[in-house]
Design a protein around this motif. Sequence first.
Motif, PDB file in Angstrom:
ATOM      1  N   VAL A 123       0.837  -1.204   0.000  1.00  0.00           N
ATOM      2  CA  VAL A 123       0.000   0.000   0.000  1.00  0.00           C
ATOM      3  C   VAL A 123       0.871   1.253   0.000  1.00  0.00           C
ATOM      4  O   VAL A 123       0.617   2.205  -0.753  1.00  0.00           O
ATOM      5  CB  VAL A 123      -0.951  -0.012   1.215  1.00  0.00           C
ATOM      6  N   VAL A 124       1.899   1.268   0.842  1.00  0.00           N
ATOM      7  CA  VAL A 124       2.788   2.427   0.906  1.00  0.00           C
ATOM      8  C   VAL A 124       3.487   2.632  -0.440  1.00  0.00           C
ATOM      9  O   VAL A 124       3.597   3.762  -0.941  1.00  0.00           O
ATOM     10  CB  VAL A 124       3.823   2.253   2.031  1.00  0.00           C
ATOM     11  N   ALA A 125       3.951   1.535  -1.064  1.00  0.00           N
ATOM     12  CA  ALA A 125       4.627   1.644  -2.360  1.00  0.00           C
ATOM     13  C   ALA A 125       3.690   2.193  -3.433  1.00  0.00           C
ATOM     14  O   ALA A 125       4.085   3.036  -4.250  1.00  0.00           O
ATOM     15  CB  ALA A 125       5.172   0.279  -2.781  1.00  0.00           C
ATOM     16  N   VAL A 126       2.427   1.736  -3.427  1.00  0.00           N
ATOM     17  CA  VAL A 126       1.459   2.203  -4.416  1.00  0.00           C
ATOM     18  C   VAL A 126       1.155   3.686  -4.208  1.00  0.00           C
ATOM     19  O   VAL A 126       1.097   4.470  -5.170  1.00  0.00           O
ATOM     20  CB  VAL A 126       0.168   1.371  -4.344  1.00  0.00           C
ATOM     21  N   VAL A 127       0.985   4.095  -2.956  1.00  0.00           N
ATOM     22  CA  VAL A 127       0.687   5.501  -2.662  1.00  0.00           C
ATOM     23  C   VAL A 127       1.846   6.397  -3.087  1.00  0.00           C
ATOM     24  O   VAL A 127       1.653   7.449  -3.723  1.00  0.00           O
ATOM     25  CB  VAL A 127       0.378   5.682  -1.160  1.00  0.00           C
ATOM     26  N   VAL A 128       3.074   5.988  -2.751  1.00  0.00           N
ATOM     27  CA  VAL A 128       4.248   6.790  -3.133  1.00  0.00           C
ATOM     28  C   VAL A 128       4.370   6.861  -4.648  1.00  0.00           C
ATOM     29  O   VAL A 128       4.667   7.927  -5.225  1.00  0.00           O
ATOM     30  CB  VAL A 128       5.520   6.191  -2.504  1.00  0.00           C
ATOM     31  N   ALA A 129       4.134   5.726  -5.325  1.00  0.00           N
ATOM     32  CA  ALA A 129       4.213   5.719  -6.794  1.00  0.00           C
ATOM     33  C   ALA A 129       3.185   6.658  -7.402  1.00  0.00           C
ATOM     34  O   ALA A 129       3.491   7.388  -8.362  1.00  0.00           O
ATOM     35  CB  ALA A 129       4.012   4.297  -7.307  1.00  0.00           C
ATOM     36  N   LEU A 130       1.964   6.667  -6.867  1.00  0.00           N
ATOM     37  CA  LEU A 130       0.934   7.560  -7.390  1.00  0.00           C
ATOM     38  C   LEU A 130       1.302   9.025  -7.173  1.00  0.00           C
ATOM     39  O   LEU A 130       1.070   9.872  -8.051  1.00  0.00           O
ATOM     40  CB  LEU A 130      -0.409   7.248  -6.733  1.00  0.00           C
ATOM     41  N   ILE A 131       1.890   9.325  -6.013  1.00  0.00           N
ATOM     42  CA  ILE A 131       2.296  10.698  -5.736  1.00  0.00           C
ATOM     43  C   ILE A 131       3.372  11.150  -6.709  1.00  0.00           C
ATOM     44  O   ILE A 131       3.382  12.293  -7.191  1.00  0.00           O
ATOM     45  CB  ILE A 131       2.787  10.824  -4.276  1.00  0.00           C
ATOM     46  N   VAL A 132       4.313  10.251  -7.021  1.00  0.00           N
ATOM     47  CA  VAL A 132       5.407  10.594  -7.938  1.00  0.00           C
ATOM     48  C   VAL A 132       4.905  10.715  -9.379  1.00  0.00           C
ATOM     49  O   VAL A 132       5.318  11.610 -10.128  1.00  0.00           O
ATOM     50  CB  VAL A 132       6.523   9.533  -7.842  1.00  0.00           C
ATOM     51  N   ILE A 133       4.006   9.825  -9.773  1.00  0.00           N
ATOM     52  CA  ILE A 133       3.540   9.786 -11.159  1.00  0.00           C
ATOM     53  C   ILE A 133       2.517  10.879 -11.458  1.00  0.00           C
ATOM     54  O   ILE A 133       2.404  11.332 -12.601  1.00  0.00           O
ATOM     55  CB  ILE A 133       2.950   8.394 -11.469  1.00  0.00           C
TER      56      ILE A 133
END
Length: 274
Positions: free
Chosen positions: A14-24
């Motif tokens: 979940v943390v990885a997905v959230v960080v990826a969405l913030i970056v993308i």
Amino acid sequence: MTARARTLFVLRTVVAVVVALIVIAPLYWMVVVAFSPRSELLGGTVRFFPRTLTLENLDRVFSSFPVVEWLGNSTAIAVSVAVLTTAISLLAGYAFAQLRFRGSTVLFFVALATLAVPVQVIMVSLFRIVTGLHLYGTYWAVILPSAASAFGVFLARQFLLGIPKELVEAARIDGAGHAGVFFRIVLPMSRPLIAVLFFMSLQQAWNDFAWPLIALRENRLFTLPIGLLYLQGQFGSDYGATMAFALLDVVPILVVFLVFQRWFVQGFARSGLR
């Protein structure tokens, strides 16, 4: 897998997905605005995916500015800086990691101390140097001041400390000098490091704005970041053209990162273990 392990796995995902969405998210929004019709942008009806895709923003940018020439300038300067910085960092890192000479530790920490000096502090001195060498207004005025990196030297030293000393000693017993050891032993084992140094230097030189703005005086020598500044001044609130130009600036360096991604991660991981 235990319940605790599953819970930790889910949390990490979940943390990885959230960080990826913030970056993308910013990159995705840049793409949406760049390919949205001007009528949608001015009408305040921009959607997460435009109803119609258009190239009018890119056409307006290419017709108003010498984008291809600026792209060539950015490429020439960034690649030159990346090649020189990689070579100098490898040579200096080898000296600090494998050679022992009086004052090497002090010299290494002095080089690291320069990381604390903002580039704005030395811009006046750099300007006087490049004008004294009659390089002002040329590519070399941007390339030479960026041709060495204290962080690159540090990263190379940390990586090269991990090279087994037995290999170096065996090569010297066989009659190899420092040049032979460097080219036959060090370089073949430093491919991840070379990828890291090259990409980091390339990215920094590609995105550099302040010094090229000072050192390059002719419009035909401008780089893409400087061109983006002039575009904003001419088009004002034309967000479509601005995002289209910014997309042209981002895509090349993003492609390079995707190509070197595996070596980039390996180089940082191995350097961080020393």
